[in-house]
Design a protein around this motif. Structure first.
Motif, PDB file in Angstrom:
ATOM      1  N   GLU A 142       0.834  -1.206   0.000  1.00  0.00           N
ATOM      2  CA  GLU A 142       0.000   0.000   0.000  1.00  0.00           C
ATOM      3  C   GLU A 142       0.868   1.255   0.000  1.00  0.00           C
ATOM      4  OE1 GLU A 142      -2.958  -0.196   3.123  1.00  0.00           O
ATOM      5  OE2 GLU A 142      -3.558  -2.197   2.438  1.00  0.00           O
ATOM      6  N   ASP A 200       1.776   1.851  -3.442  1.00  0.00           N
ATOM      7  CA  ASP A 200       0.638   1.849  -4.367  1.00  0.00           C
ATOM      8  C   ASP A 200       0.594   0.599  -5.248  1.00  0.00           C
ATOM      9  OD1 ASP A 200      -1.678   3.029  -5.211  1.00  0.00           O
ATOM     10  OD2 ASP A 200      -0.751   4.200  -6.808  1.00  0.00           O
ATOM     11  N   GLN A 211      -0.935  -2.395  -3.936  1.00  0.00           N
ATOM     12  CA  GLN A 211      -1.831  -3.382  -3.322  1.00  0.00           C
ATOM     13  C   GLN A 211      -2.694  -4.111  -4.351  1.00  0.00           C
ATOM     14  OE1 GLN A 211      -1.825  -0.119  -2.963  1.00  0.00           O
ATOM     15  NE2 GLN A 211      -3.778   0.774  -2.345  1.00  0.00           N
ATOM     16  N   ALA A 212      -3.046  -3.428  -5.432  1.00  0.00           N
ATOM     17  CA  ALA A 212      -3.892  -4.051  -6.465  1.00  0.00           C
ATOM     18  C   ALA A 212      -3.124  -5.102  -7.268  1.00  0.00           C
ATOM     19  CB  ALA A 212      -4.441  -2.975  -7.412  1.00  0.00           C
ATOM     20  N   PHE A 213      -1.784  -5.084  -7.139  1.00  0.00           N
ATOM     21  CA  PHE A 213      -0.952  -6.025  -7.906  1.00  0.00           C
ATOM     22  C   PHE A 213      -0.429  -7.183  -7.042  1.00  0.00           C
ATOM     23  CE2 PHE A 213      -0.751  -1.958 -10.057  1.00  0.00           C
ATOM     24  CZ  PHE A 213      -0.762  -2.278 -11.414  1.00  0.00           C
ATOM     25  N   SER A 234      -0.190 -10.511  -8.667  1.00  0.00           N
ATOM     26  CA  SER A 234       0.405 -10.545 -10.012  1.00  0.00           C
ATOM     27  C   SER A 234       1.788 -11.180  -9.955  1.00  0.00           C
ATOM     28  CB  SER A 234       0.548  -9.122 -10.578  1.00  0.00           C
ATOM     29  OG  SER A 234      -0.698  -8.471 -10.614  1.00  0.00           O
ATOM     30  N   ARG A 281       6.391  -0.087 -12.200  1.00  0.00           N
ATOM     31  CA  ARG A 281       5.833  -0.820 -11.046  1.00  0.00           C
ATOM     32  C   ARG A 281       6.872  -1.775 -10.453  1.00  0.00           C
ATOM     33  NH1 ARG A 281       1.078   1.677  -9.368  1.00  0.00           N
ATOM     34  NH2 ARG A 281      -0.320   1.994 -11.131  1.00  0.00           N
TER      35      ARG A 281
END
Length: 251
Positions: free
Chosen positions: A135, A138, A140-142, A145, A154
């Motif tokens: 987090e 930035d 957290q959405a990955f 992956s 990234r």
């Protein structure tokens, strides 16, 4: 020796077979600052970084961290003190997930970094902290992956997260925005600013817009010596800097 400075070098010098790459550099990095080393190619920036992290041994001079002379300590000792260099030491594992990469870095802090055979359950206690770190950068959405599939910018953010996992007191960033497109540069610069809370960052950076936006203090090197030092406004107005650096066409 002032306690205001987390890192100081005194007459730091490195010669290679008669060629002096770093010549009597006196660097003072103030605790809590984002401090940039800039200068044209061949100015000695990377050599200074290699001396600070013990990839190279100084020909003469001294390095002090938190008031302690660390000139003759080995790389592992320096890292244990909290001096951690990102993007070289913290290479990520491309075929693990983003979350697994951060978890391995957290294991290193626990002293269990090579216990890959430990059950998934025993490692899941680290997931909360790993997600906090993701987090912070930035990502957290990955989390799930596979790292090899991440865009370049990234991946750099993940390298910052794995470096943060070992809780550095002084974080050394070696050209963190190199090779990035404009959007990634802005994101990584914001990220560096965000993670600088409660720690000190020393960075080598070519992108002067990044330096001007996030750095508290700048040291300009030329031919291995300190040409100028101070805040960006002061340094960027120095005629010698304009001639040596801005005039070389670096952006």
């Amino acid at each position: 020796m002032s306690s205001d400075f987390i890192l100081e070098t005194r007459d730091l010098t490195k010669a290679f077979k008669g060629f002096v790459a770093v010549d009597k550099v006196n660097l003072q990095v103030r605790r809590g600052d984002i401090h940039a080393l800039i200068g044209p190619n061949g100015a000695g920036k990377t050599t200074v970084f290699n001396l600070l992290t013990k990839f190279l041994t100084p020909t003469q001079g001294a390095i002090h961290f938190n008031g302690q002379d660390i000139t003759h300590e080995k790389a592992a000792q320096i890292a244990r003190r909290g001096v951690v260099r990102s993007f070289q030491i913290s290479a990520v594992f491309p075929h693990l997930t983003v979350l697994e990469n951060v978890r391995i870095a957290l294991q290193r802090k626990l002293g269990t970094s090579f216990h890959f055979w430990r059950s998934e359950k025993s490692l899941s206690v680290l997931d909360g902290r790993a997600m906090e770190l993701l987090e912070a950068v930035d990502l957290q959405a990955f989390a799930d992956s596979v790292t090899v599939e991440l865009p370049y910018g990234r991946k750099r953010a993940l390298e910052i997260a794995t470096t943060l996992a070992v809780e550095p007191e002084l974080m050394l960033l070696d050209e963190p925005t190199q090779g990035m497109g404009h959007e990634d540069v802005g994101r990584v610069a914001d990220l560096i600013k965000r993670v600088s809370a409660n720690r000190t960052i020393l960075m080598v950076e070519h992108n002067l817009s990044v330096v001007s936006h996030i750095c508290d203090r700048i040291t300009v090197l030329q031919r291995g010596t300190v040409l100028a030092e101070g805040p960006y406004e002061q340094v960027s107005a120095d005629p010698r800097v304009l001639e040596a650096y801005m005039g070389t066409g670096h952006g």
